[in-house]
Scaffold this active site. Structure first.
Site, short mmCIF file in Angstrom:
data_model
loop_
_atom_site.label_atom_id
_atom_site.label_comp_id
_atom_site.label_asym_id
_atom_site.label_seq_id
_atom_site.Cartn_x
_atom_site.Cartn_y
_atom_site.Cartn_z
N ASN A 118 0.86 -1.19 0.00
CA ASN A 118 0.00 0.00 0.00
C ASN A 118 0.89 1.24 0.00
OD1 ASN A 118 0.51 0.87 2.83
ND2 ASN A 118 -0.41 -1.12 3.26
N ASP A 123 -4.43 -5.97 4.90
CA ASP A 123 -5.49 -6.77 5.51
C ASP A 123 -5.45 -8.22 5.02
OD1 ASP A 123 -6.67 -4.79 7.11
OD2 ASP A 123 -7.62 -3.89 5.34
N LYS A 160 9.06 -17.85 -9.34
CA LYS A 160 8.41 -16.78 -10.09
C LYS A 160 7.30 -17.34 -10.99
CE LYS A 160 9.24 -13.05 -13.28
NZ LYS A 160 10.01 -12.65 -14.44
N PRO A 216 -3.53 -11.56 10.33
CA PRO A 216 -3.89 -11.33 11.74
C PRO A 216 -3.99 -9.84 12.00
CG PRO A 216 -1.57 -11.94 11.52
CD PRO A 216 -2.19 -12.11 10.16
N ASP A 217 -4.91 -9.45 12.85
CA ASP A 217 -5.01 -8.04 13.23
C ASP A 217 -4.12 -7.82 14.45
OD1 ASP A 217 -5.81 -5.53 14.37
OD2 ASP A 217 -7.59 -5.62 13.10
N ILE A 218 -3.01 -7.13 14.22
CA ILE A 218 -1.99 -7.00 15.27
C ILE A 218 -2.51 -6.13 16.41
CG2 ILE A 218 0.40 -6.33 15.72
CD1 ILE A 218 0.83 -6.68 12.62
N PHE A 244 -4.47 3.47 14.85
CA PHE A 244 -4.78 4.49 13.86
C PHE A 244 -5.97 4.00 13.05
CE2 PHE A 244 -1.63 7.93 13.36
CZ PHE A 244 -0.84 7.62 14.47
N LYS A 301 -14.28 1.37 15.19
CA LYS A 301 -13.03 0.59 15.10
C LYS A 301 -12.37 0.49 16.48
CE LYS A 301 -10.89 0.82 11.08
NZ LYS A 301 -10.17 1.44 9.97
N LYS A 328 -11.70 -3.12 18.03
CA LYS A 328 -10.33 -3.62 18.20
C LYS A 328 -9.91 -3.62 19.67
CE LYS A 328 -8.83 -2.64 13.54
NZ LYS A 328 -7.69 -2.93 12.69
N1 CTP Z 1 -3.92 -2.99 12.07
C1 CTP Z 1 -3.17 -4.03 12.55
N2 CTP Z 1 -3.20 -5.22 11.91
C2 CTP Z 1 -3.94 -5.39 10.80
C3 CTP Z 1 -4.70 -4.32 10.29
C4 CTP Z 1 -4.66 -3.10 10.94
O1 CTP Z 1 -2.49 -3.87 13.56
N3 CTP Z 1 -3.94 -6.55 10.19
C5 CTP Z 1 -3.91 -1.72 12.81
C6 CTP Z 1 -3.27 -0.55 12.11
O2 CTP Z 1 -1.90 -0.46 12.45
C7 CTP Z 1 -4.08 0.62 12.68
C8 CTP Z 1 -5.44 0.02 12.92
O3 CTP Z 1 -5.25 -1.38 12.98
O4 CTP Z 1 -3.58 1.03 13.93
C9 CTP Z 1 -6.48 0.32 11.92
O5 CTP Z 1 -6.03 0.11 10.63
P1 CTP Z 1 -7.01 0.34 9.39
O6 CTP Z 1 -6.29 -0.05 8.15
O7 CTP Z 1 -7.61 1.70 9.45
O8 CTP Z 1 -8.17 -0.65 9.75
P2 CTP Z 1 -8.55 -2.04 9.22
O9 CTP Z 1 -8.36 -3.04 10.28
O10 CTP Z 1 -7.88 -2.30 7.94
O11 CTP Z 1 -10.10 -1.86 9.04
P3 CTP Z 1 -10.96 -1.52 7.72
O12 CTP Z 1 -10.36 -2.29 6.61
O13 CTP Z 1 -12.33 -1.96 8.11
O14 CTP Z 1 -10.89 -0.03 7.58
#
Ligand code: CTP
Length: 399
Positions: A208, A276, A286, A304-306, A324, A338, A342
């Site tokens: 990204n 995500d 490759k 995983p959502d850290i 954030f 959010k 979270k």
């Molecule tokens: N984050 C994380 N791990 C992930 C995704 C997000 O730790 N796999 C953390 C980011 O570092 C940030 C927060 O979650 O502090 C929100 O990130 P954001 O991209 O805005 O949210 P998403 O979880 O991607 O939610 P959405 O796609 O619904 O906007």
């Protein structure tokens, strides 16, 4: 060491100004970045050219220098530092500081700064002993201004007594003391930053637009307040913060592992733009065109959502967890939801719609959301956002 610490050095107009050249060198030897400001009187004693050459920085001199205002306004300049040092602090500068007189760049910066100020007074012994100077000194120390020196000895004017500017090693020690004993001394803060790269095959990846500049700025500001910072970063383009324990990762899975390894921490700030999704079954070799026109089909798995993982830890959760929220619409509603989803304490919400220029840009426009509501911050540079956030973190976990 002072790696990554930013010192704004205000050079006053006294014979001791020549010692500033050595002071700049000694601070840089310790890893500090020095941005010099000279009063007009200082220029009578040392030339801006020698100060610029030694510091490797632009020398700021005039309040109404339009180029400076376009590059960096004086308010911003006064805050883009961890400590403001005034050396030599002349009787005149001390009087201006004590009475809130802001008639030139140096005195304006000293009034506008939100950082601690350390002065190294230097003047004739009678001027130092004068009731007015002693009154000003009392006012300044009462205001929280730190003081190093003056020393006693033979003075350039031929008299003997207190008034000689502290020697450079003494000033450096005072700077170190001020910077290393900030409100976050002894605290450990973990910061994630940058994008993650999720491989498709060994040469291609999904990523990204995050530059990592907000995360770097936050880590730098926390270091400036005396914290030990573990900085877990994906492949960012922004300069790395200095004075941190740097852990480089590529993928979200690696970032989670590094975060777990980096804990325990007193606070954690999740500024990374974590992907995500990752590509399910990324190829070890490759992927080639097979000549038939068949296109590869990528399957995704959720990463995983850290932030959520750490926020919901039953044991060892940092006392303060900051996330954030990068949103493009309904920013506050989405970010509020959010935060609850979270489980973090604060969410720094920002609008990353392309027209805002925030993602990958130098400014940010944030709303800080916590359990008691939302604080809307004015649009400001990412360093200023970082300084404000670090100061708020220090209010909660600082000593
Ligand atoms: N984050 C994380 N791990 C992930 C995704 C997000 O730790 N796999 C953390 C980011 O570092 C940030 C927060 O979650 O502090 C929100 O990130 P954001 O991209 O805005 O949210 P998403 O979880 O991607 O939610 P959405 O796609 O619904 O906007």
């Amino acid at each position: 060491m002072l790696n990554g610490r930013r010192v704004l050095l205000v050079i006053g107009g006294g014979i001791a100004a020549y010692k500033c050249l050595d002071l700049i060198r000694r601070l840089q030897d310790r890893g500090a970045q020095v941005v010099p400001v000279m009063t007009r009187a200082a220029e009578e004693f040392v030339t801006p050219l020698s100060v610029a050459a030694l510091s490797g920085s632009k020398v700021y001199r005039e309040l109404f220098d339009l180029t400076d205002e376009a590059e960096m306004g004086h308010i911003q300049l006064s805050r883009a530092a961890d400590l403001v040092v005034v050396a030599p602090a002349t009787a005149d500068l001390m009087a201006k500081m004590a009475h809130g007189v802001a008639g030139d760049l140096a005195s304006t910066l000293l009034m506008a700064t939100d950082k601690r100020v350390l002065i190294a007074p230097a003047m004739n012994v009678r001027m130092w002993d004068h009731a007015a100077t002693q009154r000003n000194l009392e006012t300044l120390t009462g205001d929280g201004v730190l003081v190093v020196g003056p020393d006693s000895g033979n003075m350039a004017c031929g008299e003997y007594g207190p008034g000689r500017m502290a020697e450079v090693p003494e000033i450096v020690a005072a700077v170190e003391d001020a910077l290393l004993n900030g409100p976050l001394k002894g605290k450990h803060v973990l910061v994630t930053s940058g994008p993650t790269h999720e491989p498709i095959d060994p040469v291609r990846y999904i990523a990204n637009r995050s530059s990592g500049s907000q995360g770097s700025a936050i880590a730098q500001a926390l270091v400036g307040l005396g914290a030990r910072v573990t900085f877990v970063t994906g492949p960012a383009t922004a300069p790395m913060p200095e004075g941190v324990d740097l852990v480089r990762v590529e993928t979200a899975a690696e970032m989670l592992a590094a975060v777990k390894k980096g804990l325990p921490a007193d606070a954690a700030v999740f500024a990374a733009a974590v992907a995500d999704w990752r590509v399910e079954g990324a190829s070890d070799s490759k992927i080639k065109k097979d000549g038939t026109g068949n296109l590869p089909v990528l399957e995704f798995a959720e990463n995983p959502d850290i932030l959520a993982t750490v926020s919901k830890m039953k044991t060892g959760r940092p006392n303060l967890v900051v996330g954030f929220a990068a949103e493009t619409d309904h920013v506050i509603d989405h970010a509020t939801a959010k935060r609850l989803r979270k489980g973090c304490d604060w969410i720094v919400a920002n609008d990353v719609s392309p027209e805002t220029g925030i993602m990958g840009g130098s400014e940010n426009d944030v709303t800080l959301i916590h359990k008691d509501g939302a604080e809307d911050w004015p649009r400001m540079g990412k360093q200023a956002v970082a300084d404000r956030l670090a100061a708020k973190i220090a209010e909660v976990i600082g000593g």
